[in-house]
Enzyme design. Structure first.
Site, PDB file in Angstrom:
ATOM      1  N   LYS A 121       4.694  62.898 -39.723  1.00 38.10           N
ATOM      2  CA  LYS A 121       4.767  61.783 -39.282  1.00 38.10           C
ATOM      3  C   LYS A 121       3.979  61.658 -37.859  1.00 38.10           C
ATOM      4  CE  LYS A 121       8.732  61.462 -41.136  1.00 38.10           C
ATOM      5  NZ  LYS A 121       9.399  60.270 -41.729  1.00 38.10           N
TER       6      LYS A 121
HETATM    7  C1  LIG Z   1       9.555  66.892 -43.341  1.00 38.77           C
HETATM    8  C2  LIG Z   1       9.777  65.619 -44.232  1.00 38.77           C
HETATM    9  N1  LIG Z   1       9.319  65.709 -45.490  1.00 38.77           N
HETATM   10  C3  LIG Z   1       9.589  64.407 -46.256  1.00 38.77           C
HETATM   11  C4  LIG Z   1      10.247  63.499 -45.676  1.00 38.77           C
HETATM   12  C5  LIG Z   1      10.385  62.035 -46.559  1.00 38.77           C
HETATM   13  O1  LIG Z   1       9.228  60.940 -46.088  1.00 38.77           O
HETATM   14  P1  LIG Z   1       9.647  59.621 -46.266  1.00 38.77           P
HETATM   15  O2  LIG Z   1      11.063  59.411 -45.431  1.00 38.77           O
HETATM   16  O3  LIG Z   1       8.527  58.991 -45.812  1.00 38.77           O
HETATM   17  O4  LIG Z   1      10.004  59.354 -47.791  1.00 38.77           O
HETATM   18  C6  LIG Z   1      10.427  63.496 -44.395  1.00 38.77           C
HETATM   19  C7  LIG Z   1      11.058  62.293 -43.764  1.00 38.77           C
HETATM   20  O5  LIG Z   1      11.934  61.519 -44.302  1.00 38.77           O
HETATM   21  C8  LIG Z   1      10.178  64.370 -43.666  1.00 38.77           C
HETATM   22  O6  LIG Z   1      10.594  64.733 -42.324  1.00 38.77           O
HETATM   23  N1  LIG Z   2      12.725  62.212 -42.098  1.00 37.99           N
HETATM   24  C1  LIG Z   2      12.605  60.960 -41.244  1.00 37.99           C
HETATM   25  C2  LIG Z   2      13.521  59.631 -41.415  1.00 37.99           C
HETATM   26  C3  LIG Z   2      13.115  58.526 -40.907  1.00 37.99           C
HETATM   27  O1  LIG Z   2      12.048  58.223 -41.676  1.00 37.99           O
HETATM   28  P1  LIG Z   2      11.159  57.112 -41.023  1.00 37.99           P
HETATM   29  O2  LIG Z   2       9.999  57.323 -41.832  1.00 37.99           O
HETATM   30  O3  LIG Z   2      11.633  55.848 -41.350  1.00 37.99           O
HETATM   31  O4  LIG Z   2      10.501  57.552 -39.689  1.00 37.99           O
HETATM   32  C4  LIG Z   2      12.567  61.601 -39.954  1.00 37.99           C
HETATM   33  O5  LIG Z   2      12.049  62.885 -39.873  1.00 37.99           O
HETATM   34  O6  LIG Z   2      13.104  61.126 -38.959  1.00 37.99           O
END
Ligand SMILES: Cc1ncc(COP(=O)(O)O)c(C=O)c1O
Ligand SMILES: N[C@@H](CCOP(=O)(O)O)C(=O)O
Length: 513
Positions: A121
């Site tokens: 993120k």
């Molecule tokens: C550590 C981790 N891996 C994978 C994901 C999945 O990513 P996305 O939500 O963009 O599909 C998330 C968050 O959702 C995450 O925090």
């Molecule tokens: N796994 C995410 C969930 C929120 O996803 P987002 O990509 O819409 O911010 C988190 O770690 O909060």
């Protein structure tokens, strides 16, 4: 391709005249109709540009990609370059997102966790924090008599929250509220957020699930009076800037392979929950990055896997979210899937009519809200399957995979992965088995978090290896010390919209004192 930069429209709009600028889309976050902003067209690149891009640094590649989506009127080139440089100067790797090549033969791991909060993120939220600051300063410098404030309201299943807080803390005229499901995130994830004592940051620990938190955030954005009063900003992948910033590492990692093997056949395997990460891969592919498949790797919360394997494109929420060893992906409804569905509806059901596509999406998401499901149709799911594949991974397989990678990894040996990356690696093994070793595919598995963030699963999987030590082999000093720091937590006893709004009202008064 159009020479003017894209404008932005809601996935649910049936009126092209409602298109807005990049700046407006970023600062609004969510469209008034509840839809997500998408570009009016996806820029495409020539083979010549691809060749030129293949030799660029991460920052220069990020600029080339982002500048295709952002007009000079919104952000002049030199300002964009400065924002990018500042955003990625906080990373522990000069490559920002290094590729660990051949962790196992033809399996490469894209390490996305070298930012401030050790999760993918950071790649987007370090950039988004600086974007918000840039646009606020631009407005406030031009209107000193009418200084604009921004109130960020976000929901997290563990990683977005800390990445948003670290991307925004200390920034002028910005307040941050992050909702998270009490007891459903890891110890370190909660410590990363709650040990931040900045006056402009408040976490809300909500009794409920991530989906409850995400739904409250979307409803708050839809409350026009509340939104007007506090000028709300979105940090979840609701915000287009999150997707845009994630496109870079798909091209960057692809080039790490193609520069050594010109006609490499690459499959990306992406641990997925809210669909924001792999959606950036979709945009990279549509722009012209050669890719064989984008593989959606889900845990037991498998709405995406069930859609892709359904006959008629059934998008159906399960009744209850399962608490798994990969908690950040414990998500029932994948928010960003709506953006992909728009492009599929545009191509398959509307005769390339954007207004018709918006109407179709509007109907689908009204049905989802009423009945908990809808069917997109066989042509849509077939079209999705030309680029996407999917795998769903069980908890036991997560534990087995963390151990298998630790035992089998060659470069480096004893490679330790977190449970979300393990979902991706198990999906990669499944793909390799289906393809056959002689098929000659190169697999890039996205590693979305550092293993230190998920001690329970990693220890459960590796404690039988006598040479393994979490403290020695995994835990970085800056995360170790969090447990001793004071924590600022606000408990919210019910996942209730009005209660959350009341708490935000009260906390803002305190922040302004
Ligand atoms: C550590 C981790 N891996 C994978 C994901 C999945 O990513 P996305 O939500 O963009 O599909 C998330 C968050 O959702 C995450 O925090
Ligand atoms: N796994 C995410 C969930 C929120 O996803 P987002 O990509 O819409 O911010 C988190 O770690 O909060």
């Amino acid at each position: 391709m159009s020479t003017t930069k894209p404008t932005y429209r809601s996935t649910r709009s049936n009126n092209t005249n409602e298109n807005i600028s990049f700046e407006s889309a970023i600062m609004k976050g969510l469209a008034k109709d509840g839809g997500l902003f998408i570009p009016s067209y996806i820029p495409t690149i020539s083979q010549e540009q691809l060749d030129k891009w293949s030799k660029l640094s991460f920052n220069d590649l990020a600029y080339e990609i982002m500048s295709l989506y952002i007009s000079e009127d919104d952000i002049p080139s030199e300002s964009l370059k400065e924002i990018i440089k500042r955003s990625y100067s906080t990373f522990r790797s000069d490559e920002v997102t290094p590729l660990a090549k051949n962790v196992e033969k033809n399996i490469h791991v894209l390490e996305l966790f070298h930012g401030p909060t050790y999760a993918f993120k950071d790649v987007a939220l370090q950039f988004v924090g600086n974007l918000f600051e840039y646009f606020l300063n631009k407005h406030n410098t031009a209107n000193p008599e009418n200084v604009k404030q921004l109130t960020i309201v976000g929901a997290t299943s563990g990683d977005t929250g800390s990445a948003a807080i670290y991307g925004l803390r200390g920034k002028e005229n910005i307040k941050v509220f992050i909702l998270y499901p009490n007891g459903r995130i890891s110890k370190i994830q909660e410590e990363q957020m709650t040990t931040i004592q900045d006056k402009n940051v408040q976490t809300l620990s909500v009794t409920g699930t991530f989906d409850n938190c995400q739904n409250i955030v979307k409803e708050i954005f839809g409350d026009e009076e509340f939104n007007q009063k506090y000028n709300l900003g979105a940090v979840n992948s609701i915000n287009w800037a999150r997707i845009l910033a994630q496109i870079t590492y798909y091209f960057y990692s692809y080039f790490k392979i193609s520069n050594e093997q010109k006609d490499a056949k690459v499959k990306f395997v992406v641990p997925s929950g809210n669909f924001g990460d792999i959606l950036a891969g979709f945009f990279a592919a549509k722009m012209g990055m050669p890719v064989e498949k984008l593989v959606i790797a889900t845990n037991e919360n498998d709405i995406l896997d069930r859609f892709l394997k359904s006959e008629n494109g059934e998008y159906a929420s399960s009744n209850d979210v399962k608490a798994t060893l990969s908690p950040a992906m414990d998500i029932l409804i994948s928010s960003n899937f709506e953006r992909l569905l728009w492009f599929l509806a545009y191509e398959q059901l509307s005769g390339n009519d954007a207004d018709k596509a918006g109407s179709i999406l509007n109907d689908w998401f009204k049905e989802l809200k009423t009945n908990g499901k809808f069917e997109a149709g066989s042509s849509v799911v077939k079209a999705a399957s030309t680029l996407f594949d999917s795998e769903s991974v069980q908890d036991l397989e997560i534990l087995q995979t963390i151990g298998k990678v630790y035992e089998n990894s060659e470069n480096p040996s004893k490679y330790i992965i977190d449970p979300h990356t393990a979902v991706g690696m198990k999906a990669t093994y499944n793909q390799l088995e289906k393809d056959g070793k002689d098929a000659g595919f190169q697999y890039i598995c996205l590693s979305t978090a550092h293993p230190a963030k998920f001690a329970d699963a990693v220890n459960k999987s590796l404690e039988s290896f006598k040479e393994y030590s979490f403290d020695k082999d995994v835990l970085p000093e800056e995360l170790r010390k969090l447990s001793s720091l004071p924590k600022k937590i606000k408990l919210v006893s019910r996942a209730d919209l009005e209660l959350v709004k009341k708490v935000i009202d009260e906390e803002i008064i305190v922040m302004d004192q």
